[in-house]
Design a protein around this motif. Structure first.
Motif, mmCIF file in Angstrom:
data_model
loop_
_atom_site.group_PDB
_atom_site.id
_atom_site.type_symbol
_atom_site.label_atom_id
_atom_site.label_comp_id
_atom_site.label_asym_id
_atom_site.label_seq_id
_atom_site.Cartn_x
_atom_site.Cartn_y
_atom_site.Cartn_z
ATOM 1 N N LYS A 149 0.689 -1.450 -0.112
ATOM 2 C CA LYS A 149 0.055 -0.035 -0.588
ATOM 3 C C LYS A 149 0.977 1.555 0.295
ATOM 4 C CE LYS A 149 -3.568 1.922 3.417
ATOM 5 N NZ LYS A 149 -3.738 1.680 4.367
ATOM 6 N N PHE A 150 2.048 1.130 0.663
ATOM 7 C CA PHE A 150 2.565 2.619 0.609
ATOM 8 C C PHE A 150 4.321 2.011 0.053
ATOM 9 C CE2 PHE A 150 0.894 2.240 4.825
ATOM 10 C CZ PHE A 150 0.282 3.754 5.064
ATOM 11 N N LYS A 151 3.948 1.595 -1.436
ATOM 12 C CA LYS A 151 4.853 0.843 -2.490
ATOM 13 C C LYS A 151 5.897 0.514 -1.988
ATOM 14 C CE LYS A 151 2.199 3.269 -5.519
ATOM 15 N NZ LYS A 151 0.726 3.241 -5.199
ATOM 16 N N THR A 152 6.330 -0.551 -0.602
ATOM 17 C CA THR A 152 7.393 -0.551 -0.392
ATOM 18 C C THR A 152 7.794 -2.007 0.110
ATOM 19 O OG1 THR A 152 7.256 0.758 0.920
ATOM 20 C CG2 THR A 152 8.931 -0.524 1.670
ATOM 21 N N ASN A 153 9.007 -2.582 -0.823
ATOM 22 C CA ASN A 153 9.235 -3.973 -1.106
ATOM 23 C C ASN A 153 9.585 -4.849 0.701
ATOM 24 O OD1 ASN A 153 9.220 -6.643 -1.720
ATOM 25 N ND2 ASN A 153 11.126 -6.360 -3.186
ATOM 26 N N LEU A 154 9.404 -5.948 0.536
ATOM 27 C CA LEU A 154 10.007 -6.216 1.613
ATOM 28 C C LEU A 154 10.193 -7.235 1.294
ATOM 29 C CD1 LEU A 154 7.243 -4.957 4.924
ATOM 30 C CD2 LEU A 154 9.497 -4.110 4.289
ATOM 31 N N SER A 155 11.209 -7.667 0.414
ATOM 32 C CA SER A 155 10.895 -9.071 0.448
ATOM 33 C C SER A 155 12.141 -10.122 1.102
ATOM 34 C CB SER A 155 13.093 -8.913 -0.967
ATOM 35 O OG SER A 155 13.420 -8.219 -0.117
ATOM 36 N N VAL A 156 12.512 -9.416 2.514
ATOM 37 C CA VAL A 156 13.109 -10.654 3.222
ATOM 38 C C VAL A 156 11.656 -11.481 4.184
ATOM 39 C CG1 VAL A 156 14.315 -10.472 5.326
ATOM 40 C CG2 VAL A 156 15.130 -9.343 3.776
ATOM 41 N N ILE A 157 10.719 -10.702 3.719
ATOM 42 C CA ILE A 157 9.436 -11.348 4.930
ATOM 43 C C ILE A 157 8.844 -12.535 3.574
ATOM 44 C CG2 ILE A 157 7.303 -10.882 6.227
ATOM 45 C CD1 ILE A 157 8.938 -7.934 7.421
ATOM 46 N N LYS A 158 9.155 -11.999 2.536
ATOM 47 C CA LYS A 158 8.241 -11.898 1.379
ATOM 48 C C LYS A 158 9.034 -13.404 1.617
ATOM 49 C CE LYS A 158 6.359 -8.801 -2.029
ATOM 50 N NZ LYS A 158 6.893 -8.164 -2.532
ATOM 51 N N SER A 159 10.070 -13.352 1.651
ATOM 52 C CA SER A 159 10.755 -14.713 1.611
ATOM 53 C C SER A 159 11.191 -15.653 2.312
ATOM 54 C CB SER A 159 12.396 -15.061 0.700
ATOM 55 O OG SER A 159 13.177 -14.432 1.650
ATOM 56 N N VAL A 160 10.527 -15.316 3.255
ATOM 57 C CA VAL A 160 10.376 -15.600 4.717
ATOM 58 C C VAL A 160 8.982 -16.565 4.667
ATOM 59 C CG1 VAL A 160 9.342 -15.816 6.847
ATOM 60 C CG2 VAL A 160 11.631 -14.951 6.455
ATOM 61 N N ILE A 161 7.605 -15.975 4.545
ATOM 62 C CA ILE A 161 6.547 -16.550 4.014
ATOM 63 C C ILE A 161 6.316 -17.846 3.109
ATOM 64 C CG2 ILE A 161 4.481 -15.947 2.965
ATOM 65 C CD1 ILE A 161 4.329 -13.508 4.068
ATOM 66 N N LYS A 162 7.530 -17.792 1.940
ATOM 67 C CA LYS A 162 7.310 -18.770 0.771
ATOM 68 C C LYS A 162 8.794 -19.453 1.212
ATOM 69 C CE LYS A 162 8.850 -19.124 -3.260
ATOM 70 N NZ LYS A 162 9.261 -18.068 -5.271
ATOM 71 N N SER A 163 9.393 -19.754 2.731
ATOM 72 C CA SER A 163 10.329 -20.872 3.111
ATOM 73 C C SER A 163 9.310 -21.541 3.639
ATOM 74 C CB SER A 163 11.888 -19.982 3.862
ATOM 75 O OG SER A 163 11.571 -21.777 4.127
ATOM 76 N N ASN A 164 8.488 -20.729 4.654
ATOM 77 C CA ASN A 164 7.708 -21.432 5.732
ATOM 78 C C ASN A 164 6.984 -22.108 5.020
ATOM 79 O OD1 ASN A 164 7.582 -21.401 8.672
ATOM 80 N ND2 ASN A 164 5.489 -20.734 8.606
ATOM 81 N N GLU A 165 6.619 -21.546 4.053
ATOM 82 C CA GLU A 165 5.267 -22.739 3.520
ATOM 83 C C GLU A 165 6.118 -23.244 2.744
ATOM 84 O OE1 GLU A 165 2.099 -18.952 2.639
ATOM 85 O OE2 GLU A 165 3.020 -19.693 0.767
ATOM 86 N N ASN A 166 6.724 -23.771 2.232
ATOM 87 C CA ASN A 166 7.439 -24.825 1.576
ATOM 88 C C ASN A 166 7.907 -25.331 2.789
ATOM 89 O OD1 ASN A 166 7.077 -24.049 -0.704
ATOM 90 N ND2 ASN A 166 9.479 -23.023 -1.187
ATOM 91 N N ARG A 167 8.055 -25.353 4.405
ATOM 92 C CA ARG A 167 8.790 -25.906 4.849
ATOM 93 C C ARG A 167 7.874 -27.489 5.300
ATOM 94 N NH1 ARG A 167 13.194 -26.329 7.291
ATOM 95 N NH2 ARG A 167 13.500 -27.576 9.436
ATOM 96 N N SER A 168 6.999 -27.670 5.462
ATOM 97 C CA SER A 168 5.673 -28.831 5.943
ATOM 98 C C SER A 168 5.904 -29.998 4.716
ATOM 99 C CB SER A 168 3.806 -28.261 5.567
ATOM 100 O OG SER A 168 4.005 -27.543 6.481
ATOM 101 N N ASN A 169 6.202 -29.750 3.197
ATOM 102 C CA ASN A 169 6.922 -29.996 2.123
ATOM 103 C C ASN A 169 7.516 -31.132 2.418
ATOM 104 O OD1 ASN A 169 3.958 -30.208 0.821
ATOM 105 N ND2 ASN A 169 4.413 -28.316 -0.642
ATOM 106 N N LEU A 170 8.998 -29.870 2.841
ATOM 107 C CA LEU A 170 10.245 -30.667 3.179
ATOM 108 C C LEU A 170 10.344 -31.992 3.747
ATOM 109 C CD1 LEU A 170 12.966 -28.368 2.377
ATOM 110 C CD2 LEU A 170 13.067 -29.095 3.894
ATOM 111 N N LEU A 171 9.413 -31.098 4.863
ATOM 112 C CA LEU A 171 9.681 -32.190 6.126
ATOM 113 C C LEU A 171 8.609 -33.519 5.525
ATOM 114 C CD1 LEU A 171 9.541 -30.929 9.856
ATOM 115 C CD2 LEU A 171 11.295 -31.044 8.173
ATOM 116 N N LEU A 172 7.469 -33.838 5.058
ATOM 117 C CA LEU A 172 6.680 -34.554 4.419
ATOM 118 C C LEU A 172 7.331 -35.460 3.464
ATOM 119 C CD1 LEU A 172 3.297 -33.322 3.231
ATOM 120 C CD2 LEU A 172 3.879 -35.468 4.190
#
Ligand code: UDX
Length: 432
Positions: A277-300
């Protein structure tokens, strides 16, 4: 002081009871009549150690009341706390603020004298400004103050976190409300709690930035754990070695399954949405979300590997299914991804959780709830320790299960690998 907590969910109920225990008169309001009736009888809808006792104590001493009458409760109080939910918008990633704004309108209709309106719900930057606009439509600005006072309570530790907070953050744009908030928290400040006064927007952002940072720290150590598994290193040594550096700190460096719960997944998405909304890219947090979403598949995938990709008819036990120990909360628990995926592949799953049956699994094929650890593990091919309840910390597997030896996958690194392997078990854990 006379306080009104609007919303008797986790935040409203815990904060309300604790404020009452500090000597204030507190009315907890909710539109759900059934909930209010059962709270008045001392029945607490959530599992939180110590909460029932504190509710009963303060209700009996008449410092704590429950009501569905919002108008009267607002009129009778000096400080109004907004504690309603701010879930992720359906089909989106931003926070749904409809309940917050609805409550703000109701407060505006019942404002009979100067009041401080405090947002405890986690709300995006500039929500306080929006609430102020709503109130300003009917009232002069000297009739109210809008304050942000985020909570940092962990489920399972909420009462302790309230009484011994690392910090109390109060964001307001006027001195009068800050003085009163400081008075409200005086009993905790006198015991050593740090009180920080900031602008309202800063307080709103402190909450999101804190949760996003903690989620980042966990995700960071989870990825390091992946590397440890490939290189024959023990991630526990890495956590200790890193954590002793005071700039890093040892807490929230425990590798495990994907983080879950009611806050981290929701708040990391919402801060990204605010940044957009304030036109800023929080790239670190974006990749945290992605990594965490992948984690359950990784453990599976690791589970599949442990079982040589032969999942059909395998008896798999989950010890603990909530997103962490000491809570009955299933929100965004990694078990919600792992159990259905294993069921789809034909596994026969049993679970034991100290907080009992979970309706989330009632419609999933071949998933049953066991009444005890012993019952759940007997005859298993694989036992997965999914949460770190004390109940699971000193299981004598050998005594409890005389039959065949199952494989153990300890996702919380509770046991010492060498000791368990010595007893003849194939044992796997995280990052070691
Ligand atoms: C969190 C914040 O800690 C709290 O300040 C905020 O107000 C609400 O959100 P909570 O969701 O109750 O609290 O749980 P928390 O103890 O923070 O754990 C969150 C997730 O991270 C869990 O899935 C937990 O298992 C995981 N975690 C935590 C780890 O995997 N490793 C750690 O070292 C710490």
């Amino acid at each position: 002081m006379k306080l009104c907590m609007i919303g008797t969910g986790y935040v409203g109920l815990v904060s309300g009871v604790c404020f009452a225990d500090l000597g204030n008169e507190v009315i907890c309001v909710d539109q759900n009549l059934k909930k209010i009736e059962s709270l008045s009888k001392g029945h607490i809808p959530i599992y939180e150690p110590g909460l029932t006792e504190l509710v009963v104590k303060n209700y009996n001493s008449k410092r704590l009341k429950f009501s569905t009458n919002l108008k009267k409760s607002i009129k009778d109080s000096d400080l109004i706390f907004i504690c309603v939910g701010t879930p992720t918008k359906k089909g989106g990633s931003s926070a749904d603020l409809s309940q917050v704004f609805k409550v703000a309108k109701e407060i505006s209709l019942s404002l009979n004298k100067y009041k401080i309106i405090v947002t405890k719900s986690t709300v995006p930057v500039s929500t306080g400004d929006e609430i102020e606009k709503i109130l300003s439509k009917r009232h002069n600005k000297n009739k109210f103050s809008i304050v942000s006072n985020p909570e940092f309570l962990r489920e399972g530790e909420a009462i302790r976190d309230f009484i011994y907070p690392d910090r109390i953050v109060v964001g307001s744009n006027d001195k009068k409300s800050n003085r009163q908030m400081n008075n409200l928290y005086a009993p905790l400040i006198s015991k050593g709690a740090q009180y920080i006064h900031t602008s309202r927007r800063s307080a709103e952002l402190i909450k999101y930035a804190s949760n996003a940072f903690l989620a980042t720290k966990i995700t960071f150590i989870n990825e390091i754990a992946n590397l440890c598994e490939k290189t024959g290193i023990n991630v526990e040594d890495i956590s200790i070695g890193m954590g002793l550096d005071k700039r890093i700190g040892s807490r929230f460096l425990r590798a495990g399954p994907a983080y879950g719960g009611s806050c981290f997944p929701k708040d990391t998405k919402a801060i990204i949405s605010t940044a957009d909304k304030f036109k800023t890219n929080l790239s670190v947090i974006k990749s945290v979300i992605k990594s965490n979403e992948n984690r359950s598949n990784l453990l599976l995938n690791k589970i599949y590997k442990i079982l040589n990709n032969k999942i059909r008819n395998k008896k798999i036990t989950f010890l603990g299914v909530t997103f962490k120990a000491n809570t009955d909360d299933m929100r965004d628990s990694s078990s919600l991804i792992m159990i259905p995926a294993l069921s789809k592949k034909g596994a026969k799953i049993r679970y034991f959780d100290p907080t009992g049956f979970k309706r989330e699994f009632s419609k999933i094929r071949n998933v049953t709830n066991s009444k005890s650890i012993k019952e759940s593990i007997s005859g298993s091919d694989l036992v997965i320790i999914h949460t770190e309840w004390n109940d699971f910390k000193s299981i004598n597997f050998k005594n409890l299960n005389k039959g065949k030896k199952f494989i153990i996958y300890d996702m919380r690194n509770i046991y010492t690998p060498a000791k368990i392997r010595k007893q003849g078990y194939r044992y796997f854990s995280i990052g070691r």
